[in-house]
Design a protein around this motif. Structure first.
Motif, PDB file in Angstrom:
ATOM      1  N   LYS B  40       0.828  -1.204   0.000  1.00  0.00           N
ATOM      2  CA  LYS B  40       0.000   0.000   0.000  1.00  0.00           C
ATOM      3  C   LYS B  40       0.865   1.257   0.000  1.00  0.00           C
ATOM      4  O   LYS B  40       0.624   2.196  -0.762  1.00  0.00           O
ATOM      5  CB  LYS B  40      -0.927   0.008   1.235  1.00  0.00           C
ATOM      6  CG  LYS B  40      -1.794  -1.237   1.335  1.00  0.00           C
ATOM      7  CD  LYS B  40      -2.770  -1.167   2.495  1.00  0.00           C
ATOM      8  CE  LYS B  40      -2.122  -1.119   3.871  1.00  0.00           C
ATOM      9  NZ  LYS B  40      -1.350  -2.324   4.216  1.00  0.00           N
ATOM     10  N   THR B  41       1.890   1.252   0.841  1.00  0.00           N
ATOM     11  CA  THR B  41       2.777   2.415   0.888  1.00  0.00           C
ATOM     12  C   THR B  41       3.543   2.561  -0.424  1.00  0.00           C
ATOM     13  O   THR B  41       3.695   3.671  -0.952  1.00  0.00           O
ATOM     14  CB  THR B  41       3.763   2.289   2.069  1.00  0.00           C
ATOM     15  OG1 THR B  41       3.011   2.164   3.272  1.00  0.00           O
ATOM     16  CG2 THR B  41       4.669   3.487   2.165  1.00  0.00           C
ATOM     17  N   VAL B  42       3.992   1.431  -0.953  1.00  0.00           N
ATOM     18  CA  VAL B  42       4.696   1.466  -2.236  1.00  0.00           C
ATOM     19  C   VAL B  42       3.795   2.079  -3.308  1.00  0.00           C
ATOM     20  O   VAL B  42       4.241   2.906  -4.110  1.00  0.00           O
ATOM     21  CB  VAL B  42       5.153   0.044  -2.650  1.00  0.00           C
ATOM     22  CG1 VAL B  42       5.660   0.037  -4.083  1.00  0.00           C
ATOM     23  CG2 VAL B  42       6.227  -0.464  -1.702  1.00  0.00           C
ATOM     24  N   PHE B  84       2.296  10.803   6.120  1.00  0.00           N
ATOM     25  CA  PHE B  84       3.075   9.570   6.217  1.00  0.00           C
ATOM     26  C   PHE B  84       2.591   8.679   7.353  1.00  0.00           C
ATOM     27  O   PHE B  84       2.112   9.161   8.384  1.00  0.00           O
ATOM     28  CB  PHE B  84       4.550   9.906   6.461  1.00  0.00           C
ATOM     29  CG  PHE B  84       5.263  10.350   5.226  1.00  0.00           C
ATOM     30  CD1 PHE B  84       6.012   9.466   4.480  1.00  0.00           C
ATOM     31  CD2 PHE B  84       5.187  11.676   4.806  1.00  0.00           C
ATOM     32  CE1 PHE B  84       6.678   9.879   3.342  1.00  0.00           C
ATOM     33  CE2 PHE B  84       5.848  12.092   3.670  1.00  0.00           C
ATOM     34  CZ  PHE B  84       6.591  11.189   2.934  1.00  0.00           C
ATOM     35  N   GLN B  85       2.813   7.385   7.139  1.00  0.00           N
ATOM     36  CA  GLN B  85       2.477   6.388   8.150  1.00  0.00           C
ATOM     37  C   GLN B  85       3.136   6.716   9.494  1.00  0.00           C
ATOM     38  O   GLN B  85       2.515   6.690  10.530  1.00  0.00           O
ATOM     39  CB  GLN B  85       2.969   5.027   7.636  1.00  0.00           C
ATOM     40  CG  GLN B  85       2.408   3.846   8.352  1.00  0.00           C
ATOM     41  CD  GLN B  85       2.726   2.553   7.601  1.00  0.00           C
ATOM     42  OE1 GLN B  85       3.202   2.576   6.464  1.00  0.00           O
ATOM     43  NE2 GLN B  85       2.458   1.432   8.216  1.00  0.00           N
ATOM     44  N   GLY B  86       4.416   7.052   9.444  1.00  0.00           N
ATOM     45  CA  GLY B  86       5.128   7.393  10.679  1.00  0.00           C
ATOM     46  C   GLY B  86       5.179   8.891  10.935  1.00  0.00           C
ATOM     47  O   GLY B  86       6.043   9.364  11.648  1.00  0.00           O
ATOM     48  N   TYR B 161      -3.456   9.643   2.644  1.00  0.00           N
ATOM     49  CA  TYR B 161      -3.242   9.265   4.044  1.00  0.00           C
ATOM     50  C   TYR B 161      -2.717   7.841   4.095  1.00  0.00           C
ATOM     51  O   TYR B 161      -3.378   6.926   3.629  1.00  0.00           O
ATOM     52  CB  TYR B 161      -4.558   9.304   4.813  1.00  0.00           C
ATOM     53  CG  TYR B 161      -5.326  10.601   4.750  1.00  0.00           C
ATOM     54  CD1 TYR B 161      -5.175  11.563   5.743  1.00  0.00           C
ATOM     55  CD2 TYR B 161      -6.246  10.836   3.729  1.00  0.00           C
ATOM     56  CE1 TYR B 161      -5.915  12.736   5.705  1.00  0.00           C
ATOM     57  CE2 TYR B 161      -6.979  12.008   3.686  1.00  0.00           C
ATOM     58  CZ  TYR B 161      -6.808  12.957   4.673  1.00  0.00           C
ATOM     59  OH  TYR B 161      -7.547  14.116   4.641  1.00  0.00           O
ATOM     60  N   ASP B 162      -1.545   7.659   4.653  1.00  0.00           N
ATOM     61  CA  ASP B 162      -0.994   6.309   4.777  1.00  0.00           C
ATOM     62  C   ASP B 162      -1.259   5.790   6.189  1.00  0.00           C
ATOM     63  O   ASP B 162      -0.627   6.233   7.143  1.00  0.00           O
ATOM     64  CB  ASP B 162       0.508   6.323   4.469  1.00  0.00           C
ATOM     65  CG  ASP B 162       1.054   4.921   4.258  1.00  0.00           C
ATOM     66  OD1 ASP B 162       0.302   3.945   4.451  1.00  0.00           O
ATOM     67  OD2 ASP B 162       2.243   4.801   3.890  1.00  0.00           O
ATOM     68  N   GLU B 163      -2.182   4.872   6.307  1.00  0.00           N
ATOM     69  CA  GLU B 163      -2.581   4.293   7.597  1.00  0.00           C
ATOM     70  C   GLU B 163      -2.794   5.369   8.661  1.00  0.00           C
ATOM     71  O   GLU B 163      -2.131   5.355   9.704  1.00  0.00           O
ATOM     72  CB  GLU B 163      -1.514   3.300   8.084  1.00  0.00           C
ATOM     73  CG  GLU B 163      -1.097   2.329   6.999  1.00  0.00           C
ATOM     74  CD  GLU B 163      -1.173   0.871   7.429  1.00  0.00           C
ATOM     75  OE1 GLU B 163      -1.620   0.611   8.554  1.00  0.00           O
ATOM     76  OE2 GLU B 163      -0.825   0.022   6.615  1.00  0.00           O
ATOM     77  N   PRO B 164      -3.742   6.249   8.436  1.00  0.00           N
ATOM     78  CA  PRO B 164      -3.892   7.390   9.340  1.00  0.00           C
ATOM     79  C   PRO B 164      -4.360   7.015  10.744  1.00  0.00           C
ATOM     80  O   PRO B 164      -4.143   7.779  11.675  1.00  0.00           O
ATOM     81  CB  PRO B 164      -4.952   8.256   8.638  1.00  0.00           C
ATOM     82  CG  PRO B 164      -5.703   7.320   7.772  1.00  0.00           C
ATOM     83  CD  PRO B 164      -4.722   6.277   7.341  1.00  0.00           C
TER      84      PRO B 164
HETATM   85 MG   LIG Z   1       2.656   0.919   4.752  1.00  0.00          MG
END
Ligand SMILES: [Mg+2]
Ligand SMILES: Nc1ncnc2c1ncn2[C@@H]1O[C@H](COP(=O)(O)OP(=O)(O)O)[C@@H](O)[C@H]1O
Lengths: 245, 229
Positions: B40-42, B84-86, B161-164
């Protein structure tokens, strides 16, 4: 990666960091921040190193020369040693230990926590944002630190000679100034400009290339200092060949 | 309009994206659902041109990012806010400077105008008065909110939104979910929400896709079975 592709990659990285649009309006503050951070931050250690450089050099020189040559030669020799070699080299090695490692650690941490990706996403070129101010900052700060350290070392040498070696200030000063060549002083400074570039380039390069986590960040800091130190000595030789050879 | 067309990506022998296609229309939120480690992030990074793809293309309003140079990609990215996720907040800067950075870099706004804009954004994300705090003194949820705030700085058309909501407590999760919905409804922000959380997907998604083993498929009705099986 083999040595040649590493050198290629390193050079491309370095030029890519400098030959971009500088956007001086916002970048100038970041440059000044680095000059301050590198310059003021390194000043205490540079002064301590310079004091002892001056003292050790004068003791060694007098041990080798006194009794064989006129005493003012002490000033001449110390001046040359400090301006051509000891000032630029020791200052650069110290600054490399402090700054190449901290640059690599800081940028490496930004890499692993995706802060560099965040810059990319915001359409901010990380080469301009992170590398350029560090390269220019140290390019300005290192020669200034070098001159300060040379000055301190010479003062300490002169004071020691005056009080412990029976070489009064006037005699020392005669030796220092009468045989002073501008080439010695500026040659040393030109070296320190080259040293500045390799310190910043190594710090930024190894930080940028970090992949992984905290352990790799630590390794990057080590590589940065080792690489910068080796390059400083290699460049010292090459520049010496060109200017004094 | 963002169109992802037949995008494929593999790392060595690991196929992460396999002929992925979908599009993001105006004022719509697309959810991409999938377990951790599916790509998903990729996918999000590929859409932004951060990760090069092996084949396929991504079109922004008809313009393919595979066909343009870096400066044009930068121009396109100004229309996209990425959370970002982080969080990827700049830990050397306080909340104010984090959000202000893109504005300072890309506009000629004066210091007071920048400040006004940041205050306005902090109000939207419900973090008024927190300008002076550094990321290290914020909770995980507050960092997420600030990350959304930073993504809003340039008034982008799209938000990714990456894994918000991953790793947040239920109250914070609701806050983030409501913020995402609000941003779409009140400010017409379209975007992509990547998540492995079914509730978040259901709450925010206008369309939901499932990404699994590199393949993407549209989900009409979410059932736990779909997700697990
Ligand atoms: Mg990810
Ligand atoms: N730069 C990379 N090099 C090699 N493999 C990668 C890289 N980035 C991601 N991967 C792999 O691709 C897969 C998908 O990763 P990612 O998109 O981060 O998953 P997620 O769906 O949890 O966001 C993972 O198996 C990951 O190990």
């Amino acid at each position: 990666m083999n040595l040649f592709s590493l050198i290629g990659d390193f050079s491309v990285f370095f030029f890519r960091s400098l030959f971009i649009s500088w956007k001086i309006k916002t970048t100038k503050w970041r440059i000044l921040e680095q000059v301050y951070h590198i310059g003021i931050g390194s000043l205490p250690i540079i002064i301590v190193i310079a004091i002892f450089t001056g003292l050790v050099s004068i003791v060694q020189t007098s041990y080798q020369l006194i009794g064989t040559v006129p005493r003012y030669i002490l000033g001449t020799t110390l001046g040359r040693m400090v301006m051509i070699e000891l000032g630029p080299i020791l200052t650069a090695l110290m600054v490399s230990g402090r700054c190449a490692s901290s640059m690599a650690a800081e940028i490496g941490t930004m890499r692993v926590t995706e802060q560099i990706d965040a810059l990319e996403v915001m359409a901010i070129d990380p080469y301009r944002f992170l590398n350029l101010p560090r390269i220019i900052g140290i390019f300005i700060a290192l020669p200034i630190l070098t001159v300060i350290s040379e000055f301190v070392a010479l003062i300490c040498g002169a004071v020691y000679a005056h009080y412990f070696l029976d070489v009064p200030f006037s005699v020392f000063n005669y030796g220092l100034t009468h045989y002073f060549y501008a080439k010695d002083f500026f040659g040393g400074l030109i070296k320190s400009l080259f040293f500045a570039l390799v310190i910043a380039a190594s710090g930024c390069y190894f930080g940028f290339k970090v992949k992984g986590g905290a352990k790799e960040v630590g390794k990057a800091a080590t590589y940065a200092v080792v690489t910068a130190s080796i390059l400083i000595l290699v460049l010292d030789f090459l520049v010496a060949l060109v200017i004094f050879g | 309009m963002i169109e992802v067309k037949n995008v494929s990506k593999k790392f060595d022998s690991l196929i992460v994206l396999d002929n992925v296609s979908f599009s993001v229309g105006d004022a719509r939120l697309i959810v991409i659902l999938g377990p951790s480690g599916t790509g998903k992030t990729v996918l999000l990074k590929a859409i932004l041109g951060l990760t090069p793809v092996d084949s396929g293309e991504v079109l922004f309003d008809g313009k393919s990012i595979q066909a343009i140079d870096e400066s044009e990609i930068y121009e396109i990215r100004k229309n996209i806010g990425f959370v970002f996720q982080g969080t990827a907040l700049f830990d050397s800067m306080n909340v104010l400077d984090n959000i202000a950075l893109p504005i300072v870099e890309h506009t000629s706004a004066s210091t007071s105008e920048v400040k006004d804009k940041v205050v306005q954004i902090l109000e939207i994300i419900g973090m008024s008065g927190k300008e002076k705090l550094y990321p290290r003194s914020l909770s995980g949820g507050m960092k997420r909110l600030v990350a959304v705030g930073r993504a809003l700085a340039l008034d982008p058309k799209y938000l990714f939104y990456d894994e918000p909501t991953t790793g947040l407590d239920p109250i914070m999760r609701d806050r983030v979910v409501n913020l995402i919905i609000d941003l779409k409804k009140k400010y017409a922000k379209s975007g992509i929400v990547v998540t492995h959380d079914l509730d978040t997907a259901k709450a925010v998604g206008d369309e939901i896709y499932m990404l699994k083993k590199g393949k993407i498929s549209k989900v009409r009705q979410i059932r736990k079975e779909v997700y697990n099986g």
